[in-house]
Design an enzyme around this catalytic site. Structure first.
Site, PDB file in Angstrom:
ATOM      1  N   HIS A 132     -19.093 -27.149  56.988  1.00  0.00           N
ATOM      2  CA  HIS A 132     -18.070 -26.103  56.947  1.00  0.00           C
ATOM      3  C   HIS A 132     -17.850 -25.534  58.338  1.00  0.00           C
ATOM      4  CE1 HIS A 132     -19.860 -26.461  52.928  1.00  0.00           C
ATOM      5  NE2 HIS A 132     -18.744 -25.970  52.432  1.00  0.00           N
TER       6      HIS A 132
ATOM      7  N   GLY B  45     -25.899 -19.329  50.119  1.00  0.00           N
ATOM      8  CA  GLY B  45     -25.028 -20.451  49.795  1.00  0.00           C
ATOM      9  C   GLY B  45     -24.320 -20.159  48.486  1.00  0.00           C
TER      10      GLY B  45
ATOM     11  N   LEU C 226     -22.584 -17.998  46.358  1.00  0.00           N
ATOM     12  CA  LEU C 226     -21.902 -16.842  46.959  1.00  0.00           C
ATOM     13  C   LEU C 226     -22.298 -15.522  46.298  1.00  0.00           C
ATOM     14  CD1 LEU C 226     -18.491 -18.542  47.728  1.00  0.00           C
ATOM     15  CD2 LEU C 226     -20.248 -17.829  49.349  1.00  0.00           C
TER      16      LEU C 226
ATOM     17  N   GLY D 242     -15.410 -14.978  49.504  1.00  0.00           N
ATOM     18  CA  GLY D 242     -16.097 -15.481  48.321  1.00  0.00           C
ATOM     19  C   GLY D 242     -17.169 -14.524  47.838  1.00  0.00           C
TER      20      GLY D 242
ATOM     21  N   ASN E 167     -10.871 -13.561  56.409  1.00  0.00           N
ATOM     22  CA  ASN E 167     -10.018 -14.620  56.980  1.00  0.00           C
ATOM     23  C   ASN E 167      -8.912 -15.092  56.049  1.00  0.00           C
ATOM     24  OD1 ASN E 167     -11.190 -16.529  55.225  1.00  0.00           O
ATOM     25  ND2 ASN E 167     -12.772 -17.064  56.692  1.00  0.00           N
TER      26      ASN E 167
ATOM     27  N   HIS F 279     -12.079 -25.212  55.901  1.00  0.00           N
ATOM     28  CA  HIS F 279     -13.196 -24.498  55.271  1.00  0.00           C
ATOM     29  C   HIS F 279     -14.419 -25.384  55.120  1.00  0.00           C
ATOM     30  CE1 HIS F 279     -15.476 -22.080  52.377  1.00  0.00           C
ATOM     31  NE2 HIS F 279     -15.693 -23.230  51.786  1.00  0.00           N
TER      32      HIS F 279
ATOM     33  N   SER G 143     -37.248   0.787  27.174  1.00  0.00           N
ATOM     34  CA  SER G 143     -37.412  -0.373  26.285  1.00  0.00           C
ATOM     35  C   SER G 143     -38.322  -1.400  26.936  1.00  0.00           C
ATOM     36  CB  SER G 143     -36.049  -1.007  25.993  1.00  0.00           C
ATOM     37  OG  SER G 143     -35.215  -0.109  25.297  1.00  0.00           O
TER      38      SER G 143
ATOM     39  N   GLU H  93     -28.193  -6.529  36.032  1.00  0.00           N
ATOM     40  CA  GLU H  93     -29.329  -7.459  36.026  1.00  0.00           C
ATOM     41  C   GLU H  93     -29.278  -8.407  37.225  1.00  0.00           C
ATOM     42  OE1 GLU H  93     -27.101  -7.201  33.539  1.00  0.00           O
ATOM     43  OE2 GLU H  93     -28.190  -6.119  31.966  1.00  0.00           O
TER      44      GLU H  93
ATOM     45  N   HIS I  24     -28.457 -10.494  21.344  1.00  0.00           N
ATOM     46  CA  HIS I  24     -29.604  -9.927  22.049  1.00  0.00           C
ATOM     47  C   HIS I  24     -30.895 -10.702  21.821  1.00  0.00           C
ATOM     48  CE1 HIS I  24     -26.756  -6.775  22.697  1.00  0.00           C
ATOM     49  NE2 HIS I  24     -27.626  -5.986  23.288  1.00  0.00           N
TER      50      HIS I  24
END
Lengths: 664, 664
Positions: free
Chosen positions: B31, B120, B122, B162, B191, B268, B389, B416, B479
């Site tokens: 890249h 890496g 993202l 990203g 960019n 890119h 919990s 999380e 859950h």
């Protein structure tokens, strides 16, 4: 108890509250706080705004309602019961959270007609709602005419602090703002309390400003507990803004009415307790026994039945006119609603012979998508910013963008999780749309919570996952799936297909498109693979089949999937040259194989014959089918793909050596 | 070529660009676009601001640098080489993305000294950076004195579009704003290009406004290509704001300098191609062969070596003074840096007998955490809004909050994924801190990408995952983990431990705390479980052990994990009463068992004895150890936990029946 004169509105709101309070108390489990606080906004929404037909929950043009804060499901069950849905009776409410009931602990679309999507895992519902709004915008753009609005409904959401903390909601809401989905209206139950206590301890950002940054129309109702007119005015204003989604922050008190527990985390996820229930009854002047709803309240709510019948009748009239004026479009529209695939939708799926050029299965996938897309207008989707790597662009369509909603290429940006959750919403719009989405296979991890919900909620999303092994090469271990296939095969009701070549990719699409109650995940190569002699599109549906056979009972069966089937074929040639009787089984899908008869399974994998599985992934789980494996038990590495495949043992020599070792 | 007079700054920046261009070209993979566009800001940052010692990459008080846009790793490798790190030589740069090189396709902390975290995927890096800043703030609050700032460094990040689209970055950045982490400075490489093209197609939100909503200090450098003074001024201003993290949006041109590919997605993720490389050389006036760096450039960059030695020497002097003035604190600080656990850190871990009360293993976990926390000050962490919990609060500490950084209870909110990524940053601060984080086991899916990076990047995060089966009850299938354990066991280098009772929970913590290069995930019950006769903390480290044995060779081995071990014991009693010889094996951890000698493994699970595994989860993978299972092959349901366990077959009768069927 004091004699309190309550307006009908107040009675109705309290009826919602006490159904929730009493059901949670009886179940001794559940979340009373949200229903108690959000009852006013829900009442205004369902009573004054939402168009739905309780006696036909699947009426197409209904407004969609999503309770993104799914733990507050008693709010939704109360509304379904009160407005007259057959799916939730007072008995069902008494059976809240019990085995076999229609009122499970979180809203589940597959259990309770009237529930649109499955929520509970926070952040998912608001994203599903974006998907529902995408579906509406798309169908409206395709079918509406200057003189007839056939498709025309709102998508309403109630979401809470938890949904707003989850990153996935930000992904989808950024997209909703970008797309300008004007008929998406989200009510944010701003109660300042999450499970750990005041949101002050972890959530002090300015949510309204963030949504403005996303391009949303944002309002605030400061007193969501009693200002019904304010709530109604805000919803009106939200409807009036047609080029932006709307967020209405409604400040409420969690557990409103509970003298000792309102505005505390204690009321979030636990019953009030008998004493506090009693005190809350007194405080709110609710002189009714548990599960008793005053007749005037029920009568008032149940006007929804008449209204609903009328809405549907009016719409049926619209549809009739549409049929007359636009018979072709009407036929297409009604086909979609029946969930019927077009005749010959798959007629152009290609087939191949070994003489055809070796290309990557992601390329085969691109060919399949573009072979079916023109005949399958319900196919809609795209990639999380990897369009030209995943090869998922439909050449017959432009981009789905603001004002270009008729188009079918969705640009999700780098938002895998939001993408999948949006696709769940599109699928569960139940209007025949077939959503697909794409990223690298390793990033299945990023969208896994939504993928699990595709499987649980029976949403037939197609996941196009490319770069499916270490053979992707230089990007290295962060981008190389190893454990990913195993982790996906473990998910109930998810169909994983890893085709070996062009024919199997065509077969994979044949299966995936037809499975409308089950998500399918396609694992596709980055690298080129040869078209195999004996490969078959039709056999993909069987999950595994004999690709190369020997005479008589084999000494050994080599089982391959995807790019490793060709390696198995080559290894079998060497082994055969060395006098071994070897069968090669191509196994694109474990789940499809498990659907077959015991006889078929035994015919492919007869008992007593040694089996060696070859797959460029973790061996985890392969003991189900194989005595040994050529697999990968560590993370990958950064190097050219062919180098990696050799270093990790995906060579004829190594497969032959492992086979010989197995044969002893 | 035209004779262009370049300033030394320009030469230095172009040196970075051409190392990236030429390395990518030689590898024919990579890249180049980001390094070309972000070289100016990186140069200003590394040359003018960052404090580090190239000859001691692990010098504690260095500023941390995270390239969140990890695909642009050639930027980082160029900087490491130019500033004189031994880990990246010019030969390493020539070996970019090749087998065995120190310059893999994305930055990997375990491959390349000088790389702090593995990026890496993202969005992860910016969250890791929040974790690094948390670690710095915490240690500073603990160890700094009015007269001595022992801990005092910045955390700098370069992130791209990203990273900003990924929801996880929003989670962590909202927390960073809430915490007011003033020494976190993020440069946003704006960019306007992502892989699919212009960000206009999917990313039109106002990022600056969003970060302001999070409570960040936000600036914009409009010309990030040439305005070096502007970049420097913005970094100065960011440093001056000490109570908020800073975002500096730096507008750049991706692939700057490439006449035909700059400002396109084409630059890119693919080499420029020989012709465009030539044209770019001409355009930027770069008259040097590939991998040749002008001496004046190298000399200039390598002043970092002298500066770094001086920084470290100064700091060593500070440490010496600190040692003198505050010997106790200094000893503790240096112990942390050595990664040495305190003597007797585990002295208070409890042990139990069967007479002790049955409690949930999550409760045992709480007891363990609070037994070790006072003796283990490096333990720091918390829950994603499920503190009461998950039972993860350290009673010996307050909340980590703005201005209260010395505290060790971190309130992550319902985030999380951000939580786990932040914990990776805390672990990889390499200052001895032991981060733990918590949520329901099923929501391991939400944090899975960061968990995978814990395993890959050798971050010893402890995951405290409670509510580990359908036995959690009424919350229902959304859950209830079913496939979750299998999906976790499939991850390389992740240790999964599911303790059966109090002793095994103590043993699990003994292992988890000591594994500093490996994440450990604890799967803990919501429901009470009895303390078992024969259970052992020490045996947890062996992964599996014989809990109940028979005389002579068993007819059958029952293998249980976690809450199902007690069921196995009961079933064994019934089977024994019926004349069967039955062994019960408790198997808290597959991975630990696999670490044992073949002899030990055979002693616990001798060949030729039928084995039945009992686990309230999917059977996926159990064929490795068992001939049959009592397991769950569908999603769960909403009902009281004991009802579910019965309906799903976790009863003595069913286990006995399955055992008898297996014995034939």
């Amino acid at each position: 108890m004091p004699a309190v004169t309550q307006s009908l509105d107040e009675l109705c709101i309290n009826a919602i509250r006490f159904l929730a309070i009493d059901a949670v108390q009886k179940a001794n489990s559940g979340h009373p706080g949200l229903p108690m606080g959000a009852a006013p906004m829900a009442y205004v929404l369902w009573n004054q705004f939402m168009r739905f037909n309780p006696k036909n929950p699947q009426w197409f043009n209904r407004d969609r309602f999503v309770l993104s804060a799914g733990h507050g499901c008693m709010l939704q069950y109360a509304l379904l019961y009160l407005t007259g849905y057959d799916s939730v009776t007072i008995e069902d409410i008494k059976q809240f959270r019990q085995w076999g009931s229609h009122t499970p602990g979180h809203p589940e679309n597959f259990e309770t007609p009237g529930v649109e999507v499955t929520t509970g895992p926070l952040g998912q519902g608001i994203c599903n709602a974006v998907g529902l709004a995408v579906a509406e915008a798309h169908l409206a753009a395709r079918f509406n005419k200057p003189d007839i609005k056939l498709v025309d409904h709102y998508t309403y959401v109630i979401l809470g602090d938890g949904c707003n903390m989850e990153g996935v909601s930000g992904e989808a809401c950024s997209l909703a703002g970008h797309w300008g989905l004007g008929k998406l209206i989200a009510l944010y139950d701003d109660n300042h309390i999450s499970i750990d206590g005041s949101t002050d301890i972890a959530f002090t950002e300015d949510v309204c400003k963030r949504f403005e940054a996303y391009g949303w129309h944002v309002q605030h109702v400061a007193d969501g507990n009693t200002d019904l007119a304010g709530i109604a005015k805000a919803i009106e204003a939200a409807k009036a803004v047609t080029d932006k989604p709307s967020l209405i922050k409604v400040t409420t008190t969690i557990g409103y009415g509970s003298p000792n527990k309102a505005n505390t985390a204690g009321v979030h996820g636990a019953p009030l307790g008998p004493e506090e229930v009693k005190l809350t009854r007194e405080n709110l002047g609710w002189n009714y026994e548990p599960f008793v709803v005053p007749e005037e309240v029920l009568n008032h709510f149940r006007k929804a039945i008449e209204r609903g019948a009328s809405y549907e009748a009016q719409w049926n009239q619209t549809l009739a006119t549409y049929r007359q004026k636009y018979p072709e479009e009407a036929a297409e529209f009604e086909r979609l609603l029946r969930g019927e695939l077009p005749a010959n939708w798959d007629a152009n799926l290609p087939s191949y012979t070994p003489e055809d050029k070796a290309v990557a299965t992601r390329k085969h996938s691109e060919i399949c998508l573009n072979a079916i897309a023109p005949n399958l207008p319900e196919l809609i989707g795209g990639s999380a910013d990897l369009t030209h790597s995943n090869l998922t662009e439909l050449k017959c369509s432009g981009d789905f963008q603001k004002g270009q909603y008729q188009n079918r290429n969705i640009r999700f940006g780098v938002r895998e999780h939001g993408m999948a959750a949006i696709c769940n919403g599109i699928a569960l719009h139940n209007s025949g749309l077939i959503p697909y989405c794409a990223t690298f296979l390793v990033f299945a991890d990023y969208l896994r919570p939504a993928l699990r919900l595709s499987a649980l909620s029976q949403a037939g999303v197609i996941y196009v996952m490319t770069h499916d092994s270490i053979a992707l090469g230089e990007d290295g271990p962060t981008h190389q799936p190893v454990e990913t296939l195993a982790s996906l095969r473990a998910i109930p009701n998810l169909l994983v297909i890893r085709p070996a070549d062009g024919n199997e990719t065509s077969g994979a699409y044949q299966v995936a498109v037809q499975r409308r109650k089950q998500p399918t995940l396609l694992a596709l190569t980055r690298q080129n693979v040869p078209n195999l002699a004996g490969s078959s599109a039709a056999n993909v549906a069987k999950g595994a089949y004999t690709l190369v056979d020997c005479e008589g009972t084999p000494d050994l069966i080599l089982i391959g999937t995807g790019s490793e089937v060709a390696l198995c074929v080559k290894a079998a040639e060497t082994l055969t040259a060395n006098g071994k009787k070897v069968r090669v089984v191509s196994m694109p899908s474990w789940e499809l194989f498990e659907e077959q008869s015991p006889e078929y399974k035994a015919s492919v994998l007869p008992a007593g014959v040694k089996r060696l599985a070859v797959e460029a992934a973790a061996s985890f789980g392969w003991c189900r089918y194989a005595d040994a494996t050529v697999a990968i038990e560590r993370f990958g590495a950064s190097a050219p793909g062919n180098v990696l495949m050799e270093k990790f043992g995906f060579t004829v020599d190594n497969v032959v050596a492992k086979a010989n070792a197995l044969l002893g």
